[in-house]
Design an enzyme around this catalytic site. Sequence first.
Site, PDB file in Angstrom:
ATOM      1  N   THR A 150       0.879  -1.157   0.000  1.00 13.53           N
ATOM      2  CA  THR A 150       0.000   0.000   0.000  1.00 13.53           C
ATOM      3  C   THR A 150       0.915   1.204   0.000  1.00 13.53           C
ATOM      4  O   THR A 150       2.095   1.078   0.319  1.00 13.53           O
ATOM      5  CB  THR A 150      -0.887  -0.048   1.262  1.00 13.53           C
ATOM      6  N   THR A 181      -3.825   1.396  -2.667  1.00 14.82           N
ATOM      7  CA  THR A 181      -3.268   0.060  -2.477  1.00 14.82           C
ATOM      8  C   THR A 181      -3.548  -0.853  -3.656  1.00 14.82           C
ATOM      9  O   THR A 181      -4.540  -0.692  -4.367  1.00 14.82           O
ATOM     10  CB  THR A 181      -3.843  -0.582  -1.191  1.00 14.82           C
ATOM     11  N   ASN A 219      -2.879  -4.122  -2.571  1.00 12.64           N
ATOM     12  CA  ASN A 219      -2.891  -5.188  -1.577  1.00 12.64           C
ATOM     13  C   ASN A 219      -1.534  -5.863  -1.520  1.00 12.64           C
ATOM     14  O   ASN A 219      -0.690  -5.491  -0.720  1.00 12.64           O
ATOM     15  CB  ASN A 219      -4.003  -6.211  -1.812  1.00 12.64           C
ATOM     16  N   ASP A 256      -8.589  -9.645   0.629  1.00  8.43           N
ATOM     17  CA  ASP A 256      -8.990  -8.926   1.839  1.00  8.43           C
ATOM     18  C   ASP A 256     -10.384  -9.322   2.313  1.00  8.43           C
ATOM     19  O   ASP A 256     -10.808  -8.927   3.398  1.00  8.43           O
ATOM     20  CB  ASP A 256      -8.931  -7.409   1.602  1.00  8.43           C
ATOM     21  N   SER A 302     -10.738  -3.139   4.948  1.00  9.78           N
ATOM     22  CA  SER A 302      -9.377  -2.623   4.785  1.00  9.78           C
ATOM     23  C   SER A 302      -8.811  -2.189   6.125  1.00  9.78           C
ATOM     24  O   SER A 302      -9.551  -1.858   7.050  1.00  9.78           O
ATOM     25  CB  SER A 302      -9.390  -1.422   3.828  1.00  9.78           C
ATOM     26  N   GLY A 310      -0.213  -3.182   5.528  1.00  7.51           N
ATOM     27  CA  GLY A 310      -1.260  -4.131   5.854  1.00  7.51           C
ATOM     28  C   GLY A 310      -1.841  -3.902   7.230  1.00  7.51           C
ATOM     29  O   GLY A 310      -2.181  -2.780   7.610  1.00  7.51           O
TER      30      GLY A 310
END
Length: 585
Positions: free
Chosen positions: A391, A409, A411, A433, A462, A483
């Site tokens: 991100t 992001t 991910n 996610d 998120s 994360g």
Amino acid sequence: MPLRSQRPSPTLPGTLVALLLVCLLLPAPARAASQSTPYGNGGAVSSADPQATEAGLAMLRSGGNATDAAVATALALAVVYPEAGNLGGGGFAVLKSRDEIRALDFREVAPAAARPDLYLDAQGEPIPGASLVGPLASGVPGSPTGLYELQLRHGRLPWKQVVAPAIRLAEDGFFVTRHLNGRLENANNRKALTRFPETMAVWYPGGKPLEVGARVRLPDLAQTLREYAEKGPAALSSGRVAAAILEASRRHGGILTAEDLAGYKPVWREPLRFEAFGWRFASMPLPSSGGIILGQTFGMLERLGWGQLPRYGADRDHLLVEVFRRSFADRFLLGDPATTRATADQLLAPAWLDARAAAIDRQRATASSAVRPWPGDDAKAAAVRDHGGETTHLSVIDRDGNVVALTTTLNGLFGCGLWVPGAGYFLNNEMDDFTTAPGRPNLFGLIQGEANAVGPGKKMLSAMTPVIAWRGEESIAVGGRGGSQIPTNTAQVLLNLLVDGDSLQAALDRPRIHQQWYPDRVEVEADTLSPETRAELERRGQTIKVLEASDIAKIHAVRRRADGRFEAASDPRGTGLGGILEPVP
């Protein structure tokens, strides 16, 4: 709609380009000693790459505001920071002016063909890598529409001018840094990326990762950006670019459709607001869990008298761990606003924070198995943490006091690994996610509940935590990448600033810790704890795991001080840069 001034497009100073060529090729130290924070009178920008920071500063020099600078910085990151900067992902933005505070959700959504068992085999077991590698892992991108909407509603400069720095970077090229080369050399990244001939052609020519110092020109991305500058997000959600995305997705087993791309719309949401330690805060509401975790963390710490405890030693660290443990337990209940099993009002209710704080034993760790989520639901979980993900965050403040905290992001590093020829960018792997396999950890080791199950058109939960804090004339914008570590690391930077009075750079430089309910352990940087503090935490029942600096969240922040001066700082663990205008002593 605000009036837009017609000003010439800015250019990157030649001296800066030369300096960047020298600086970017050098390895960044794992930990840097705190430097004195520079001050300025004209505004500040901080991001994960110096060239992107300069793109934002160029907007401020040209008469643009914080929103213009933020969007220009984000688009530049889509070029020079390909592992996270993106047009193929999504994000969140929180912005504050003297008149209003707003939050824009341009998080990806699940394709219309998504279903809860999408990543499970006939026996109900997870299909290895299905939610991580390849376009089946991709949600519908939100960045193109979101960045345009943000600048349309709150920017000042012409749209073409804001996109111009990114176009130049894609056309003229940028140099591969040791950081980017290291990411390409990494065995796990290499295995995922080289599955796709399209990706290999650009990033592994001849089967080898691009070398340090190689100039990367991205003509497909430059053309996409030119069309984006002319037509706005329609240039990416329909026509040539959309056709390229759909063809690449179909070829590698994805389920994206033309209707998915054309139908995406960002959502303006009411910011999540709370107060703590004499400051006011605005962060993202659901589908971000970060703002709720931050609000719970500060609420419990205030009740526990954390600010009055000695700064160094086990007492503060122990309470931080226990507060994080409880905040992440409650995260289990969160998901898309339409399906969440708990709301911010419920989890930030004074009675619930009172109960949470009162249950903390100051002398003994609580086993994560004994910490239950908010009693509106129940949870059982076990997990193994896996580091990864990418991100990127940027923070901007202008001379008028407008503030933007923006996080985008893909991910995982380089998203799903598929570089789309013709479009010139990576697609995300945000579908991981979701709760893709009940009771199993995702990429970040997070255990998630049914509220976050895969479903058509849903937004995945998120941990991104863009946040603005203010008190009187002082304002701070902060956020990061990393994360599940994003909310815990952002919280600690803010505590360094607001409770302990650090300068901006010192607040980012200090070592940080992390706990996320499961796995039941405390993650620390190598030089975080003295031997005595570590021994005392272990005596209290805390399990310690030492991480490399590369595995710690990277935070970027700007501040307007009470005296009107501006500061910018970037995390020394990464490759970013904080820049200011009109430096002053």
